[in-house]
Design a protein around this motif. Structure first.
Motif, PDB file in Angstrom:
ATOM      1  N   TYR A   1       0.149  -7.504  -0.003  1.00 34.33           N
ATOM      2  CA  TYR A   1       0.019  -6.107  -0.416  1.00 34.33           C
ATOM      3  C   TYR A   1       1.360  -5.411  -0.156  1.00 34.33           C
ATOM      4  CZ  TYR A   1      -5.023  -6.978   0.376  1.00 34.33           C
ATOM      5  OH  TYR A   1      -6.299  -7.483   0.382  1.00 34.33           O
TER       6      TYR A   1
ATOM      7  N   ILE B   1      -3.659  -1.493  10.563  1.00 37.17           N
ATOM      8  CA  ILE B   1      -4.420  -1.334   9.320  1.00 37.17           C
ATOM      9  C   ILE B   1      -5.729  -2.098   9.464  1.00 37.17           C
ATOM     10  CG2 ILE B   1      -4.458  -1.661   6.824  1.00 37.17           C
ATOM     11  CD1 ILE B   1      -1.409  -1.668   6.868  1.00 37.17           C
TER      12      ILE B   1
ATOM     13  N   VAL C   1      -5.214   3.132   7.381  1.00 35.57           N
ATOM     14  CA  VAL C   1      -3.955   3.039   8.118  1.00 35.57           C
ATOM     15  C   VAL C   1      -4.063   3.958   9.325  1.00 35.57           C
ATOM     16  CG1 VAL C   1      -1.468   3.405   8.041  1.00 35.57           C
ATOM     17  CG2 VAL C   1      -2.664   2.532   6.024  1.00 35.57           C
TER      18      VAL C   1
ATOM     19  N   TYR D   1      -9.243   0.510   3.108  1.00 36.79           N
ATOM     20  CA  TYR D   1      -8.136   0.145   3.993  1.00 36.79           C
ATOM     21  C   TYR D   1      -7.689   1.403   4.734  1.00 36.79           C
ATOM     22  CZ  TYR D   1      -7.799  -4.049   1.016  1.00 36.79           C
ATOM     23  OH  TYR D   1      -8.058  -5.199   0.310  1.00 36.79           O
TER      24      TYR D   1
ATOM     25  N   PHE E   1       2.766  -1.912   0.713  1.00 33.48           N
ATOM     26  CA  PHE E   1       2.411  -0.568   1.171  1.00 33.48           C
ATOM     27  C   PHE E   1       3.638   0.334   1.023  1.00 33.48           C
ATOM     28  CE2 PHE E   1      -1.182  -2.694   2.777  1.00 33.48           C
ATOM     29  CZ  PHE E   1      -2.124  -1.761   3.179  1.00 33.48           C
ATOM     30  N   HIS E   2       3.483   1.399   0.253  1.00 32.73           N
ATOM     31  CA  HIS E   2       4.558   2.379   0.070  1.00 32.73           C
ATOM     32  C   HIS E   2       4.188   3.654   0.823  1.00 32.73           C
ATOM     33  CE1 HIS E   2       7.460   5.108  -1.571  1.00 32.73           C
ATOM     34  NE2 HIS E   2       6.554   5.778  -2.267  1.00 32.73           N
ATOM     35  N   PHE E   3       4.878   3.886   1.953  1.00 37.93           N
ATOM     36  CA  PHE E   3       4.659   5.097   2.743  1.00 37.93           C
ATOM     37  C   PHE E   3       5.619   6.168   2.230  1.00 37.93           C
ATOM     38  CE2 PHE E   3       3.173   1.669   5.435  1.00 37.93           C
ATOM     39  CZ  PHE E   3       2.002   2.181   5.979  1.00 37.93           C
TER      40      PHE E   3
ATOM     41  N   VAL F   1      -0.646   1.755  -2.384  1.00 40.49           N
ATOM     42  CA  VAL F   1      -0.764   0.335  -2.069  1.00 40.49           C
ATOM     43  C   VAL F   1      -0.856  -0.453  -3.371  1.00 40.49           C
ATOM     44  CG1 VAL F   1      -2.114  -1.441  -0.895  1.00 40.49           C
ATOM     45  CG2 VAL F   1      -1.917   0.841   0.108  1.00 40.49           C
TER      46      VAL F   1
ATOM     47  N   ASN G   1      -5.720   3.547  -5.334  1.00 36.93           N
ATOM     48  CA  ASN G   1      -4.640   2.935  -4.560  1.00 36.93           C
ATOM     49  C   ASN G   1      -3.671   3.961  -3.993  1.00 36.93           C
ATOM     50  OD1 ASN G   1      -3.293   3.657  -6.950  1.00 36.93           O
ATOM     51  ND2 ASN G   1      -1.812   1.996  -6.683  1.00 36.93           N
TER      52      ASN G   1
ATOM     53  N   LEU H   1       0.577   7.777   0.687  1.00 38.34           N
ATOM     54  CA  LEU H   1       0.511   6.318   0.676  1.00 38.34           C
ATOM     55  C   LEU H   1       0.110   5.803  -0.698  1.00 38.34           C
ATOM     56  CD1 LEU H   1       0.399   3.561   2.262  1.00 38.34           C
ATOM     57  CD2 LEU H   1      -2.027   4.053   2.636  1.00 38.34           C
TER      58      LEU H   1
END
Length: 383
Positions: free
Chosen positions: A107, A126, A174, A172, A109-111, A93, A81, A91
């Motif tokens: 979900y 995405i 991005v 996934y 998403f932590h950028f 997730v 993840n 990233l």
């Protein structure tokens, strides 16, 4: 001349050193020095090996995650993840713990490095790719990132909601301005195969997800086309784009196309949009219908497909068939079963002994095909 030559040859055989300087004592000394040099060489090789191993370990720690994210062979990926590049986290997730195929889940998403004000005007999207079948689904439709505001997204905690059609490992990706920025691999659980419930909208009973997507359901019979009126609920932007329906049978991961190239029309029966369609599923069993709009899966609807009741035919009828007959003449003998073909005529019959006969032809004026005639004769012979 020969005497001189013999003296010359004997002289060459003599030791050139006056006192036999390269005696056994000297030989032992030379061997000793060589041994000492060999020891130093081995020590040098050991140090070099340790250094090389350390470099490989550091490379693995800092660059392996990045290489995994960009591998050319996604079949070998494992669930992860997080995505790193150059040793830095880009990233993470965090999916819903109950994540399964067939319905919409959230979900987070932590950028870690992506700052919104630095990507204003760029396109963010995405895409999800199933690693078993290579099926692609839009998880987040491409959009242009706007100026930061209280109503804008938070890049550190950006929530995405999407549905995936089948279970298994999904990659996934991005994308930023069409280029891969980061990726993660998540395990998506197998869905529930209980037939979807019905609900009432307007004056009609529909099957599907109330308030999301459904259709007026006259039932499904294998290989038999029927008309189905689809209804959808949502904002206009959510219902824009090409409408297509795929299907997957329980116990498989092979998706087939059922509807393609349509677009939603006006609002009816208390729904925000609607569209008429014709659908047919090839085999009896439990099937999952997968409605997509603009490449994005809305939800999924599970239906049960009944086996087709083929028209019965007897041996006495089959004995009247000749190889010179046309299909029209054959139908006068055995009757016209339901045409389940599309473009071609397909009629299915079942002999009283259990054998199936399929008439697949273009024009009824054609002579009965040899393979069909042979099938009929084999049934008569085995009676």
């Amino acid at each position: 001349m020969k005497a001189n030559e013999s003296n010359w040859q004997n002289a060459l055989k003599e030791n050139p050193f006056p006192d036999r300087q390269f005696d056994e004592t000297i030989k032992r000394a030379v061997r000793s020095r060589i041994g000492k040099r060999g020891g130093k060489g081995m020590k040098f090789k050991s140090v070099a090996f340790v250094c090389a191993t350390s470099i490989l370990i550091v490379f693995g720690l800092f660059y392996a995650p990045n290489m995994i994210g960009r591998t050319d062979n996604p079949q070998h990926l494992e669930s992860r993840n997080s995505y790193y590049e150059g040793g830095e986290l880009l990233l993470q997730v965090f999916p819903d713990p109950e994540l399964k195929a067939g319905r919409e889940y959230g979900y987070l998403f932590h950028f870690a490095k992506l700052v919104q004000k630095e990507i204003v005007g760029k396109e963010l999207a995405i895409e999800a790719i199933h690693l078993g079948s290579n099926e692609r689904v839009t998880a987040l439709a491409p959009f242009i990132v706007g100026e930061p505001s209280s109503a804008e997204m938070n890049m550190e905690r950006y929530v995405v909601r999407c549905a995936l059609p089948i279970g298994g490992l999904w990659l996934y990706e991005v994308k930023l301005d069409g280029s891969n920025y980061a990726s993660v691999v998540l395990e998506v659980g197998e869905p529930d195969w209980t037939p979807s419930p019905t609900f009432t909208s307007g004056s009609y009973e529909m099957r599907g997800i109330e308030g999301k997507i459904g259709f007026i359901d006259p039932g499904f019979v294998a290989r038999k086309p029927n008309k189905y009126m689809w209804h959808a609920w949502g904002a206009p932007s959510e219902l824009e784009g090409s409408f297509e329906v795929k299907a997957v049978k329980q116990g498989t991961q092979q998706m087939i196309s059922v509807i393609e190239g349509l677009r939603f029309g006006g609002a009816i029966n208390d729904a925000d949009a609607s569209i008429p369609s014709s659908m047919a599923l090839p085999e009896p069993g439990v099937w999952r219908l997968l409605p997509f709009v603009g490449g994005r899966l809305m939800e999924s609807i599970v239906v049960e497909v009944m086996p087709q009741e083929a028209q019965s035919v007897t041996t006495e009828q089959l004995k009247k068939v000749t190889p010179e007959m046309t299909f029209a003449e054959l139908l006068e003998i055995i009757g016209e079963s339901t045409d389940i073909g599309s473009g071609r005529t397909i009629r299915v019959y079942r002999h009283t002994g259990g054998a199936e006969i399929v008439l697949n032809y273009v024009n009824a004026s054609e002579t009965v095909y040899p393979d069909i005639y042979d099938t009929i004769q084999n049934i008569i012979w085995n009676e």
